[in-house]
Design an enzyme around this catalytic site. Structure first.
Site, short mmCIF file in Angstrom:
data_model
loop_
_atom_site.label_atom_id
_atom_site.label_comp_id
_atom_site.label_asym_id
_atom_site.label_seq_id
_atom_site.Cartn_x
_atom_site.Cartn_y
_atom_site.Cartn_z
N ARG A 15 0.82 -1.22 0.00
CA ARG A 15 0.00 0.00 0.00
C ARG A 15 0.85 1.27 0.00
O ARG A 15 0.32 2.37 -0.12
CB ARG A 15 -0.94 -0.01 1.20
CG ARG A 15 -1.96 -1.17 1.09
CD ARG A 15 -2.86 -1.27 2.28
NE ARG A 15 -3.53 -0.01 2.55
CZ ARG A 15 -4.11 0.30 3.69
NH1 ARG A 15 -4.09 -0.57 4.67
NH2 ARG A 15 -4.70 1.45 3.86
N CYS A 16 2.17 1.12 0.13
CA CYS A 16 3.09 2.26 0.17
C CYS A 16 3.70 2.48 -1.20
O CYS A 16 4.33 1.58 -1.77
CB CYS A 16 4.18 1.98 1.20
SG CYS A 16 5.55 3.15 1.18
N SER A 17 3.54 3.67 -1.76
CA SER A 17 4.06 3.94 -3.10
C SER A 17 5.59 3.87 -3.15
O SER A 17 6.16 3.39 -4.13
CB SER A 17 3.57 5.29 -3.62
OG SER A 17 4.04 6.34 -2.80
#
Length: 125
Positions: A15-17
Site C-alpha cells: 500500500r506504500c508507493s
C-alpha cells in the site's frame, strides 16, 4: 563456473508507493544482476526480535544511534535501545520505516528512503 545468485529479503508494504517503486527497481535490476529476492509483507509477517536486532546491527546502530529512530516511522514512539524498537514493532509492525531490504549473507541492510536507496544493497553483486 558462475557464482550462485545471492538472495535478498525485501520487507514490503504494497500500500506504500515508495515501497512499490523500490520493489519495481529491484525487480528491474534483478534481470542484469545475479540476485534473487524474497518479498515479505511485513504487516502480515512481522519481523522477529532477532531479525530486528540483526538488521539494526547491519545498519550499524552502535556507531550511529540515530539509526534506532530512522528505523521507525516519524510518528512512532521514541526509541533509544534495540529493545525499545523490538517492543514498538511487536505492538505495531506498521511503525517500521519502509521499504527495507536485507542481504543476510553480506550482513547489510538498507532503508529505502528515497526508494532508489535500495539499489545500494545490490551494487556490489
Amino acid at each position: 563456473m558462475s557464482a550462485a545468485a545471492r538472495t535478498i529479503t525485501f520487507f514490503h508494504n504494497p500500500r506504500c508507493s515508495t515501497s512499490r517503486n523500490a520493489l519495481k527497481m529491484l525487480q528491474e535490476r534483478s534481470v542484469s544482476t545475479p540476485f534473487t529476492m524474497d518479498t515479505v509483507e511485513y504487516l502480515k509477517n512481522p519481523l522477529t526480535n532477532d531479525q530486528v536486532r540483526d538488521i539494526l546491527t547491519f545498519l550499524n546502530y552502535s556507531e550511529n544511534p540515530a539509526v534506532l529512530t530512522e528505523f521507525l516511522r516519524k510518528d512512532a514512539p521514541k526509541a533509544t535501545t534495540v529493545e525499545d524498537v523490538q517492543a514498538i514493532l511487536a505492538e505495531d509492525p506498521a511503525l517500521m520505516q519502509r521499504p527495507l531490504v536485507v542481504d543476510w549473507a553480506a550482513k547489510k541492510a538498507v532503508i529505502g528512503r528515497p526508494a532508489d536507496a535500495v539499489l545500494e544493497i545490490v551494487s556490489d553483486l
